[in-house]
Write a protein that holds these residues in place. Structure first.
Motif, mmCIF file in Angstrom:
data_model
loop_
_atom_site.group_PDB
_atom_site.id
_atom_site.type_symbol
_atom_site.label_atom_id
_atom_site.label_comp_id
_atom_site.label_asym_id
_atom_site.label_seq_id
_atom_site.Cartn_x
_atom_site.Cartn_y
_atom_site.Cartn_z
ATOM 1 N N ASP A 81 -27.085 -37.895 16.746
ATOM 2 C CA ASP A 81 -26.689 -38.883 17.758
ATOM 3 C C ASP A 81 -26.703 -40.279 17.156
ATOM 4 O OD1 ASP A 81 -26.190 -37.598 20.384
ATOM 5 O OD2 ASP A 81 -28.242 -36.856 20.125
ATOM 6 N N ILE A 82 -26.035 -41.191 17.850
ATOM 7 C CA ILE A 82 -26.058 -42.610 17.503
ATOM 8 C C ILE A 82 -26.554 -43.379 18.715
ATOM 9 C CG2 ILE A 82 -24.679 -44.642 16.916
ATOM 10 C CD1 ILE A 82 -22.864 -42.892 15.287
ATOM 11 N N ILE A 115 -14.210 -36.746 15.589
ATOM 12 C CA ILE A 115 -15.276 -37.062 16.545
ATOM 13 C C ILE A 115 -15.468 -38.575 16.613
ATOM 14 C CG2 ILE A 115 -17.722 -36.770 17.100
ATOM 15 C CD1 ILE A 115 -17.623 -34.101 15.651
ATOM 16 N N VAL A 116 -15.498 -39.088 17.841
ATOM 17 C CA VAL A 116 -15.678 -40.517 18.071
ATOM 18 C C VAL A 116 -16.924 -40.716 18.946
ATOM 19 C CG1 VAL A 116 -14.703 -42.636 19.047
ATOM 20 C CG2 VAL A 116 -13.206 -40.978 17.902
ATOM 21 N N PHE A 117 -17.796 -41.606 18.508
ATOM 22 C CA PHE A 117 -18.981 -41.961 19.302
ATOM 23 C C PHE A 117 -18.616 -43.157 20.176
ATOM 24 C CE2 PHE A 117 -20.474 -39.802 15.562
ATOM 25 C CZ PHE A 117 -21.527 -39.012 16.000
ATOM 26 N N LEU A 141 -18.288 -33.602 23.655
ATOM 27 C CA LEU A 141 -19.001 -32.557 22.935
ATOM 28 C C LEU A 141 -20.480 -32.635 23.293
ATOM 29 C CD1 LEU A 141 -17.541 -32.723 19.298
ATOM 30 C CD2 LEU A 141 -17.340 -30.798 20.872
ATOM 31 N N LYS A 142 -21.104 -31.478 23.536
ATOM 32 C CA LYS A 142 -22.533 -31.491 23.799
ATOM 33 C C LYS A 142 -23.324 -31.764 22.529
ATOM 34 C CE LYS A 142 -22.459 -28.421 27.815
ATOM 35 N NZ LYS A 142 -22.944 -27.132 28.380
ATOM 36 N N SER A 171 -24.809 -43.075 22.678
ATOM 37 C CA SER A 171 -23.380 -42.846 22.525
ATOM 38 C C SER A 171 -23.008 -41.454 23.018
ATOM 39 C CB SER A 171 -22.983 -43.003 21.060
ATOM 40 O OG SER A 171 -23.614 -42.008 20.261
ATOM 41 N N VAL A 172 -21.765 -41.314 23.444
ATOM 42 C CA VAL A 172 -21.210 -40.027 23.875
ATOM 43 C C VAL A 172 -20.234 -39.560 22.812
ATOM 44 C CG1 VAL A 172 -19.777 -38.882 25.603
ATOM 45 C CG2 VAL A 172 -21.525 -40.526 26.318
ATOM 46 N N LYS A 173 -20.343 -38.297 22.428
ATOM 47 C CA LYS A 173 -19.468 -37.744 21.391
ATOM 48 C C LYS A 173 -18.159 -37.289 22.036
ATOM 49 C CE LYS A 173 -23.031 -35.214 20.207
ATOM 50 N NZ LYS A 173 -24.161 -36.074 20.612
#
Length: 541
Positions: free
Chosen positions: A218-219, A90-92, A74-75, A47-49
């Motif tokens: 992370d997810i 924050i959305v994954f 977000l890194k 997933s990307v934050k």
């Protein structure tokens, strides 16, 4: 009298039929092992934050992890802290499939499991029996420039199952927990090219939501779908086998209706088994290529359940009809003790499937295993079904033993006969026992190949040849049960040969006294085979 084809067909012709069926069985395994690819493919997704600082997060806005309209990323969470971005902002985001690829209806279904990367931190430790709340949304589109259309939205709770292999000290900060994969989502069709998942982890300290779940870094998701190449092979097999079983079923019933007597229970059950096999064969899956039918997985489970319930019932009735006395024979009500567990077990598995895949028709993120009540309910259904299955096999083993003992007892009448007549009946009994052993072998092969497919790596290499074991299991076992039903309807159809008194007594060299030993109490009984008549117990016994 007119017996079944299995009794009146010469041994040579019977061997030819058996050889042809064996060739088709080998072809069924080779189609899966050499032509079809692996049944499923697993694709990992990271997933990307994304940042979503809007005041109202519930307004429809889909955050893309990449592409021309990608989100602000977000890194890591250290950057979020330095920029004073809250966890609720924050959305994954996960895009399915990966860049430059497309999903296809040939994939049939999508199953996703989720894994959380959780780091140990002294001031934010993972508490025991922690639960994480996921606010998840799923959308689709068929063009890279179309707007996203929502499929489902849900707030789900998952219980974390994590272990930490090091002492929880300052030196261990930053090390990750070892967390199990959790069920995330299942969809019964892949009707669109692109899918998007947005995952939020809402935090509410007052209500205790997402508190004490550690520091999530992370997810990760793993998506599993059916391979398009395997789907095409599977559809082709269904399309070929459907008319084959349908034709033999019509031919079988026509032969029975031409008889002067009414069909007996055993013949009706064989016909019902053919209907259930035809039901599972009909390739309605072809429509899933053009229609978004998310209920196809549930429908497939129901079709398989009906067939296997019918198959188990057939085995019980087949054995029972060869051992019961005349008063009990040919009545379905006489098998309620044996068929009852099949009905109860099938009903429990049906309820379990409805509680899982039935609910997923509305909420693809639902899983019955995520709550204690759901887990206990699911386990209760499975345990009851398992108990019923054990009772069934105890009944079946007892009845098979009774049938063989009963036939062995009848064989004591054979030595007093003429040689020709004795050989005739010995041949019938051997063919009956051989069919019982073939049935046992089919059941054993199903179990053995299932175990092999679970413990192997999925394929075997012999030089330059690669055999897909899992695909061979699916196509081979599916073909095997079709051939089994085909053989039953062909071999147990009434024969056109009619052995009258002159032929049976003259050609076989039997006198009336010898015939009397086997037929005194059964000459008035109509049945599908001579073994059927021979094997019955005397009412006095």
């Amino acid at each position: 009298m007119a017996g079944a084809i299995i009794e009146n067909m010469s041994t040579k012709k019977l061997c030819i039929v058996g050889g042809i069926l064996l060739v088709f069985q080998v072809i069924a395994f080779l189609v899966g092992g050499l032509i079809a690819p692996s049944p499923t493919t697993a694709v990992p997704y990271m997933s990307v934050k994304c940042i979503d600082v809007r005041k109202n997060h519930h307004k429809t806005k889909w955050l893309m992890p990449w592409g021309p309209n990608h989100c602000e990323k977000l890194k890591d969470f250290d950057e979020a802290v330095s920029r004073q971005i809250e966890a609720n902002d924050i959305v994954f985001a996960v895009h399915i499939p990966l860049p430059s690829k497309e999903m296809s209806p040939w994939f049939q279904f999508m199953l996703f499991i989720i894994q959380l990367d959780i780091a140990f931190k002294m001031d934010n430790d993972l508490k025991e029996n922690a639960e994480i709340t996921l606010d998840v949304s799923l959308a689709y589109r068929d063009d890279m420039f179309d707007d996203w259309e929502e499929i489902a939205h849900a707030v789900e709770i998952r219980k974390l199952k994590c272990t930490f292999g090091s002492p929880k000290t300052l030196d261990s900060e930053g090390r990750h927990y070892d967390c199990d994969f959790l069920p995330f989502m299942e969809i019964g069709s892949v009707a669109h090219k692109y899918y998007l998942i947005n995952i939020r982890l809402p935090v509410n300290e007052r209500k205790g939501i997402n508190v004490g779940i550690g520091e999530i870094k992370d997810i990760r998701l793993v998506g599993i779908h059916q391979n398009g190449g395997f789907t095409k092979v599977w559809f082709a097999m269904k399309t070929f086998l459907t008319p084959s079983i349908l034709i033999i079923m019509v031919w079988y019933w026509r032969r029975i209706t031409l008889m002067t007597r009414a069909p007996v229970l055993l013949e009706k059950v064989i016909f019902a088994l053919g209907i259930s096999m035809t039901f599972i064969n009909i390739p309605v899956e072809w429509f899933s290529i053009g229609f978004d039918w998310t209920w196809m997985l549930l429908f497939g489970d129901i079709r398989q359940g009906i067939f296997y319930a019918m198959l188990l019932s057939f085995w019980i009735i087949f054995c029972g009809e060869h051992m019961m006395d005349q008063n009990e024979r040919n009545r379905l009500s006489g098998y309620w003790k044996q068929v009852g567990p099949i009905a109860v077990g099938s009903f429990c598995l049906f309820i379990f499937d409805m509680c899982e895949r039935g609910v997923q028709l509305k909420n693809p993120f639902y899983s019955i295993w995520t709550t204690e009540v759901g887990t206990e309910l699911a386990m209760a259904f499975i345990i009851v079904a398992g108990i019923c299955l054990c009772l069934y096999f105890l009944f079946l083993c007892f009845m098979v033993f009774q049938v063989f003992r009963n036939i062995s007892g009848k064989q004591s009448s054979l030595p007093a006969m003429s040689k020709a007549r004795r050989l005739h009946y010995e041949g019938l009994i051997f063919r009956f026992k051989f069919l019982m052993l073939i049935t046992l072998a089919c059941a054993a092969m199903t179990v053995i190949f299932f175990i092999v497919s679970q413990v192997t790596e999925g394929h075997w290499k012999w030089g330059d040849i690669t055999i897909e074991v899992n695909s061979a299991f699916f196509t081979g076992i599916y073909g095997m049960w079709n051939l089994y039903v085909f053989a039953l309807m062909f071999l147990y159809a009434p024969s056109h040969k009619n052995y009258g008194e002159d032929q049976s007594n003259g050609d076989l060299g039997v006198n009336s006294g010898e015939e009397l030993q086997l037929t005194t109490t059964i000459t008035h009984v109509d049945g599908p085979t001579e073994v059927y008549k021979l094997a019955r117990k005397e009412a006095q016994e």
